[in-house]
Write an enzyme that holds these catalytic residues in place. Structure first.
Site, short mmCIF file in Angstrom:
data_model
loop_
_atom_site.label_atom_id
_atom_site.label_comp_id
_atom_site.label_asym_id
_atom_site.label_seq_id
_atom_site.Cartn_x
_atom_site.Cartn_y
_atom_site.Cartn_z
N SER A 1 -27.82 58.44 -40.49
CA SER A 1 -27.61 57.68 -39.31
C SER A 1 -28.62 56.64 -38.94
CB SER A 1 -27.54 58.68 -38.22
OG SER A 1 -27.41 58.13 -36.99
N TYR B 1 -31.30 64.85 -32.75
CA TYR B 1 -29.96 64.42 -33.98
C TYR B 1 -30.76 63.11 -34.87
CZ TYR B 1 -26.29 61.76 -35.92
OH TYR B 1 -25.52 61.43 -36.90
N LYS C 1 -31.53 63.88 -38.81
CA LYS C 1 -31.10 63.06 -40.06
C LYS C 1 -32.16 62.70 -40.88
CE LYS C 1 -26.59 63.32 -39.89
NZ LYS C 1 -25.79 63.62 -40.72
#
Length: 320
Positions: A116, A140, A144
């Site tokens: 991402s 998040y 990643k």
């Protein structure tokens, strides 16, 4: 020989499965259906279960003759991850470790990892490249980046062949039956607002950009899926890939331009409401896709109008 797609019942994952089929490649899907949809998976096996279940993954690999993994399963809501950090790390970090353990146990040594742009945080450059320093600002984004590290370290330890694809705002539909159902993404929010008779809104219109609204990379999900398949095929054929690629547009579009495109496509002549800025929203994040264009058949095949039209058409098809 088959390609295992984790998270293959989700919006992006199901498009990857569709693109594999278009390329004449066999796929099998593992998905816990926490945000995916069983009816998004057609003509390929769907194994319902979590990637935290290493034994399930090992059985799936053996039973379906898996040789390459495309790993898209994970918890993807950056904002919510701030309030659910442990859940995010369990799904995205522990889940990836489980998958890598299953692959190692069964001798599968090729993986495409869905990363991402959240790994960059708020970069202070006009155009993000693969060399831009990473500085994630949410659990998040951190999860990643850790996923990328896991690929790198497993490659050093075992010779794993891997690449990680970083991408930004994924929109549109390549197939009417596959569409974005996220409660957090801009396109579904606009479509749901228009269908309910309410007014879509823009978070902040006073940024240092040409029209005052945030500029982002918006890429069509069908284009994204094609490059996932290109990466998986390259690894399967023994070609060496870069450890990371940005699937970026190189230009970006503003939120105001997206609203104008929705007016044009839908015929709803609305003026978006202006809401306060969201904390942490940078004015501009746009990435170069040059390396991916060189190696992964990456290109912007769809205009902004195409993106909006396909998303709107898929949503309307679903409503009928």
């Amino acid at each position: 020989m088959s390609f295992l797609v984790t998270g293959g019942a989700g919006y992006i994952g199901s498009h990857v499965v569709h693109a594999l089929g278009e390329a004449g490649l066999d796929a099998v899907v593992v998905d816990d259906l926490s945000s995916g949809h069983a009816d998004f998976v057609r003509d390929v096996p769907l194994i319902e279960g979590t990637i935290l279940d290493t034994d399930l993954l090992r059985r799936s690999i053996v039973e379906h003759g898996v040789t390459v993994v495309v790993h898209l399963a994970g918890y993807k809501y950056a904002g919510v991850s701030v309030t659910r950090p442990l859940h995010t790390y369990e799904q995205n970090v522990a889940g990836t470790i489980s998958l890598l353990n299953a692959m190692a146990a069964e001798g599968v040594d090729k993986i495409v990892f869905s990363s991402s742009a959240a790994v960059f945080g708020t970069p202070d450059v006009d155009l993000v490249t693969e060399e831009t320093p990473t500085n994630p600002e949410s659990p998040y984004g951190e999860s990643k980046l850790i996923g990328e590290w896991l690929m790198r370290d497993q490659a050093r330890a075992t010779g794993l062949h891997h690449t990680s694809l970083r991408y930004f705002n994924v929109v549109g539909s390549a197939v009417d039956s596959l569409f974005d159902t996220s409660p957090h993404n801009l396109f579904p929010l606009v479509i749901n607002a228009l269908e309910s008779g309410s007014t879509p809104h823009i978070n902040g219109a006073d940024y240092d950009t040409p029209d005052g609204t945030c500029v982002r990379d918006y890429v069509h999900v069908g284009d994204l899926a094609i490059s996932h398949v290109a990466a998986a095929k390259a690894l399967d054929e023994g070609r060496r890939l870069e450890p990371v690629y940005n699937l970026g547009s190189g230009e970006g579009v503003s939120v105001r331009e997206i609203m104008d495109a929705f007016v044009k496509v839908t015929g709803n002549d609305f003026e978006p409401a202006i809401a306060p800025r969201r904390a942490g929203d940078p004015a501009r994040i746009v990435a170069s896709g040059e390396k991916a264009a060189r190696d992964l058949d990456w290109k912007m095949r769809n205009t902004l109008t195409d993106m909006v039209q396909s998303a709107w058409q898929a949503a309307q098809s679903h409503r009928r």
